[in-house]
Design an enzyme around this catalytic site. Structure first.
Site, mmCIF file in Angstrom:
data_model
loop_
_atom_site.group_PDB
_atom_site.id
_atom_site.type_symbol
_atom_site.label_atom_id
_atom_site.label_comp_id
_atom_site.label_asym_id
_atom_site.label_seq_id
_atom_site.Cartn_x
_atom_site.Cartn_y
_atom_site.Cartn_z
ATOM 1 N N THR A 132 0.822 -1.215 0.000
ATOM 2 C CA THR A 132 0.000 0.000 0.000
ATOM 3 C C THR A 132 0.858 1.268 0.000
ATOM 4 O OG1 THR A 132 -1.437 1.293 1.465
ATOM 5 C CG2 THR A 132 -0.087 -0.335 2.530
ATOM 6 N N ASP A 133 0.262 2.355 -0.470
ATOM 7 C CA ASP A 133 0.972 3.648 -0.415
ATOM 8 C C ASP A 133 1.039 4.195 1.015
ATOM 9 O OD1 ASP A 133 -1.719 4.317 -0.094
ATOM 10 O OD2 ASP A 133 -1.723 5.921 -1.591
ATOM 11 N N GLU A 134 0.258 3.579 1.927
ATOM 12 C CA GLU A 134 0.201 4.118 3.297
ATOM 13 C C GLU A 134 1.530 3.950 4.031
ATOM 14 O OE1 GLU A 134 -3.508 3.395 5.341
ATOM 15 O OE2 GLU A 134 -4.560 3.084 3.457
ATOM 16 N N TYR A 157 -1.803 -0.378 10.970
ATOM 17 C CA TYR A 157 -1.912 -1.048 9.662
ATOM 18 C C TYR A 157 -0.699 -0.740 8.798
ATOM 19 C CZ TYR A 157 -3.258 -1.588 4.730
ATOM 20 O OH TYR A 157 -3.257 -1.899 3.383
ATOM 21 N N LYS A 161 2.344 -3.157 7.344
ATOM 22 C CA LYS A 161 2.615 -3.339 5.906
ATOM 23 C C LYS A 161 4.047 -2.898 5.595
ATOM 24 C CE LYS A 161 0.273 -4.571 2.994
ATOM 25 N NZ LYS A 161 -0.063 -5.924 2.472
HETATM 26 P P1 NAD Z 1 -9.366 -7.488 2.210
HETATM 27 O O1 NAD Z 1 -9.379 -7.220 3.683
HETATM 28 O O2 NAD Z 1 -10.589 -7.250 1.413
HETATM 29 O O3 NAD Z 1 -8.936 -9.004 1.943
HETATM 30 C C1 NAD Z 1 -7.952 -9.665 2.669
HETATM 31 C C2 NAD Z 1 -8.111 -11.161 2.447
HETATM 32 O O4 NAD Z 1 -7.072 -11.826 3.193
HETATM 33 C C3 NAD Z 1 -9.446 -11.715 2.965
HETATM 34 O O5 NAD Z 1 -9.984 -12.604 2.005
HETATM 35 C C4 NAD Z 1 -9.076 -12.447 4.232
HETATM 36 O O6 NAD Z 1 -9.917 -13.565 4.503
HETATM 37 C C5 NAD Z 1 -7.650 -12.905 3.925
HETATM 38 N N1 NAD Z 1 -6.856 -13.104 5.126
HETATM 39 C C6 NAD Z 1 -6.711 -12.244 6.178
HETATM 40 N N2 NAD Z 1 -5.899 -12.795 7.107
HETATM 41 C C7 NAD Z 1 -5.522 -14.000 6.623
HETATM 42 C C8 NAD Z 1 -4.660 -15.027 7.114
HETATM 43 N N3 NAD Z 1 -4.060 -14.911 8.305
HETATM 44 N N4 NAD Z 1 -4.468 -16.118 6.345
HETATM 45 C C9 NAD Z 1 -5.084 -16.251 5.146
HETATM 46 N N5 NAD Z 1 -5.913 -15.322 4.637
HETATM 47 C C10 NAD Z 1 -6.115 -14.213 5.375
HETATM 48 O O7 NAD Z 1 -8.144 -6.650 1.668
HETATM 49 P P2 NAD Z 1 -7.943 -5.960 0.242
HETATM 50 O O8 NAD Z 1 -8.503 -4.604 0.291
HETATM 51 O O9 NAD Z 1 -8.375 -6.891 -0.829
HETATM 52 O O10 NAD Z 1 -6.355 -5.821 0.230
HETATM 53 C C11 NAD Z 1 -5.538 -6.856 -0.327
HETATM 54 C C12 NAD Z 1 -4.081 -6.426 -0.234
HETATM 55 O O11 NAD Z 1 -3.893 -5.201 -0.937
HETATM 56 C C13 NAD Z 1 -3.625 -6.156 1.205
HETATM 57 O O12 NAD Z 1 -2.317 -6.644 1.337
HETATM 58 C C14 NAD Z 1 -3.652 -4.642 1.330
HETATM 59 O O13 NAD Z 1 -2.682 -4.208 2.251
HETATM 60 C C15 NAD Z 1 -3.317 -4.222 -0.092
HETATM 61 N N6 NAD Z 1 -3.850 -2.915 -0.523
HETATM 62 C C16 NAD Z 1 -5.183 -2.631 -0.376
HETATM 63 C C17 NAD Z 1 -5.672 -1.400 -0.834
HETATM 64 C C18 NAD Z 1 -7.136 -1.048 -0.734
HETATM 65 O O14 NAD Z 1 -7.496 0.099 -1.023
HETATM 66 N N7 NAD Z 1 -8.027 -1.976 -0.383
HETATM 67 C C19 NAD Z 1 -4.806 -0.484 -1.423
HETATM 68 C C20 NAD Z 1 -3.457 -0.817 -1.563
HETATM 69 C C21 NAD Z 1 -3.003 -2.045 -1.109
HETATM 70 P P1 TYD Z 2 -10.852 3.817 4.309
HETATM 71 O O1 TYD Z 2 -11.823 3.350 3.271
HETATM 72 O O2 TYD Z 2 -10.942 3.215 5.681
HETATM 73 O O3 TYD Z 2 -9.379 3.698 3.698
HETATM 74 P P2 TYD Z 2 -7.947 4.226 4.282
HETATM 75 O O4 TYD Z 2 -8.110 4.673 5.662
HETATM 76 O O5 TYD Z 2 -7.088 3.004 4.174
HETATM 77 O O6 TYD Z 2 -7.529 5.320 3.361
HETATM 78 O O7 TYD Z 2 -11.035 5.383 4.478
HETATM 79 C C1 TYD Z 2 -10.876 6.274 3.379
HETATM 80 C C2 TYD Z 2 -10.982 7.669 3.936
HETATM 81 O O8 TYD Z 2 -12.317 7.870 4.437
HETATM 82 C C3 TYD Z 2 -10.068 7.924 5.133
HETATM 83 O O9 TYD Z 2 -9.607 9.270 5.076
HETATM 84 C C4 TYD Z 2 -10.968 7.748 6.341
HETATM 85 C C5 TYD Z 2 -12.316 8.210 5.819
HETATM 86 N N1 TYD Z 2 -13.497 7.555 6.411
HETATM 87 C C6 TYD Z 2 -14.557 8.346 6.887
HETATM 88 O O10 TYD Z 2 -14.519 9.584 6.834
HETATM 89 N N2 TYD Z 2 -15.648 7.699 7.395
HETATM 90 C C7 TYD Z 2 -15.739 6.342 7.482
HETATM 91 O O11 TYD Z 2 -16.748 5.816 7.978
HETATM 92 C C8 TYD Z 2 -14.639 5.556 6.989
HETATM 93 C C9 TYD Z 2 -14.672 4.050 7.053
HETATM 94 C C10 TYD Z 2 -13.555 6.208 6.451
#
Ligand code: NAD
Ligand code: TYD
Length: 351
Positions: A132-134, A157, A161
């Site tokens: 992630t970019d975070e 988080y 990461k």
């Molecule tokens: P998500 O929470 O939707 O999915 C995570 C999956 O991992 C789930 O299916 C969960 O069951 C599985 N999981 C969790 N713990 C586990 C374990 N101990 N063993 C096996 N499986 C396990 O997450 P996502 O949004 O799909 O993110 C996927 C990846 O991409 C993550 O590594 C996250 O850090 C990264 N990422 C997400 C975003 C975003 O905006 N969602 C952006 C950049 C990077």
């Molecule tokens: P989120 O979807 O949790 O992603 P991330 O924190 O990983 O960027 O949140 C996106 C943005 O929205 C973040 O600035 C937090 C804000 N947010 C709210 O304002 N209200 C909410 O209920 C949630 C879940 C997030």
């Protein structure tokens, strides 16, 4: 080159899109999903491809070293696409240890297994870590995250990461494990679990519930349609250089308040409601602890070196996303009621 790929976290949001892309685009590859089906894992996300002959699902935890060893021996993976993670910042604030266990320990267990299994021959092997970019921290009004930006994680988080990214690089430098990392901005799209901002607000608009915006709603995120993210992963997986990091982003910055207003505008039209109806649901709530102000990715390296760029404008991607949720109210209802958890038993225990 043929592959047998382990996709961890394949039943999650991004993992399910990635699995669908690889299973359908590369029928010659064998794709094995390992997912522990935590609250975020949902096999209904993979229903349309579960009978494909090149798809195998295994329920299991990435921190179970015995299981990981066993499946590496059984399937002889040539690559790992590592998506499994605890992914929600708000949950990391209340339960940081779960993030260390899955995101850090789980990643190291997978790295160890790859190192052990590929030690005699790393040709055409790849451990691809999805991050992630975070990890880069929080920006002020100016500037972008590049691949050279120093790590400065500020939530449990992002700290977990960042730590996992460091371990992946350490395995590259110390053991010559072939690795690639990509760091992506916020994703949105179908199958997004409705505790993240966009799907939460879609669900709340449908149910005429308040739309909770943290603080003043002025925090900025750089949003990318999830299908564009997994297309970028596909390009990086096949054309990226081992040992490299690639940033993925849409050059698409929005304040949270602006996004929610756009969402309300589009949903009022789609649901035949009077202009301004959904916006009345916006409610400002207590800010998130340590809330990062702004994320913005510079994806120039990926564009220049590998030719990827996002295909969708945000308004169009948001419209597609809303349409998907309106067309898939059963999915949403199963997730919000918890019924999706029964799918594993009914679908897999009968086999
Ligand atoms: P998500 O929470 O939707 O999915 C995570 C999956 O991992 C789930 O299916 C969960 O069951 C599985 N999981 C969790 N713990 C586990 C374990 N101990 N063993 C096996 N499986 C396990 O997450 P996502 O949004 O799909 O993110 C996927 C990846 O991409 C993550 O590594 C996250 O850090 C990264 N990422 C997400 C975003 C975003 O905006 N969602 C952006 C950049 C990077
Ligand atoms: P989120 O979807 O949790 O992603 P991330 O924190 O990983 O960027 O949140 C996106 C943005 O929205 C973040 O600035 C937090 C804000 N947010 C709210 O304002 N209200 C909410 O209920 C949630 C879940 C997030």
């Amino acid at each position: 080159m043929n592959h047998t790929i382990l996709i961890t976290g394949g039943a999650g949001f991004i993992g399910s899109h990635l699995t669908r892309l690889f299973v359908t685009k590369y029928p010659e590859y064998k794709i094995v999903i390992l997912d522990d089906l935590t609250y975020a894992g949902n096999l209904e996300n993979l229903k349309d491809i579960e009978n494909n002959s090149n798809y195998t699902f295994i329920k299991g935890d990435i921190t179970n070293a015995e299981l990981i060893k066993k499946i590496f021996e059984e399937f002889k993976f040539t690559a790992v696409l590592h998506c499994a993670a605890e992914s929600h910042v708000d949950r990391s604030i209340s339960e940081p240890l779960a993030f260390v266990t899955t995101n850090v320990v789980g990643t190291v267990i997978l790295l160890q297994a790859a190192k052990e299994n590929w030690k005699h021959d790393t040709t055409n092997k790849l451990f691809y870590h999805i991050s992630t970019d975070e990890v880069y921290g929080s920006l002020g009004a100016e500037g972008y995250f590049t691949e050279d930006t120093s790590y400065d994680p500020r939530s449990p988080y992002s700290a977990s990461k960042a730590s996992s990214d460091h371990f992946v690089r350490a395995f590259y430098h110390t053991y010559k494990l072939p690795v690639i990392i990509s760091n992506c901005s916020n994703n949105y799209g179908p199958f997004h679990f409705p505790e993240k901002l966009i799907p939460l607000c879609i669900n709340n608009i449908l149910n005429e519930q308040p739309l909770p915006l943290y603080g003043k709603g002025e925090n900025i995120r750089d949003w990318l349609f999830v299908e564009d993210h997994v297309k970028a992963i596909d390009v990086i997986f096949h054309k990226g250089k081992t040992g490299e990091t690639y940033n993925i982003g849409g050059h698409n910055e929005w304040t949270n308040i602006a996004i929610i207003k756009e969402l309300c505008r589009q949903m009022d039209i789609k649901m035949g409601k009077d202009k301004g109806t959904s916006e009345k649901l916006i409610t400002f709530v207590k800010d998130r602890a340590g809330h990062d102000m702004r994320y913005a990715i510079d994806a120039t390296k990926l564009k220049n070196e590998l030719g990827w760029k996002p295909s969708l404008q945000f308004e169009e991607g948001l419209s597609k996303t809303i349409d998907w949720y309106l067309d898939n109210t059963e999915w949403l209802q199963h997730v919000t009621s918890g019924n999706y958890r029964k799918y594993y038993e009914t679908q897999y225990h009968k086999r």
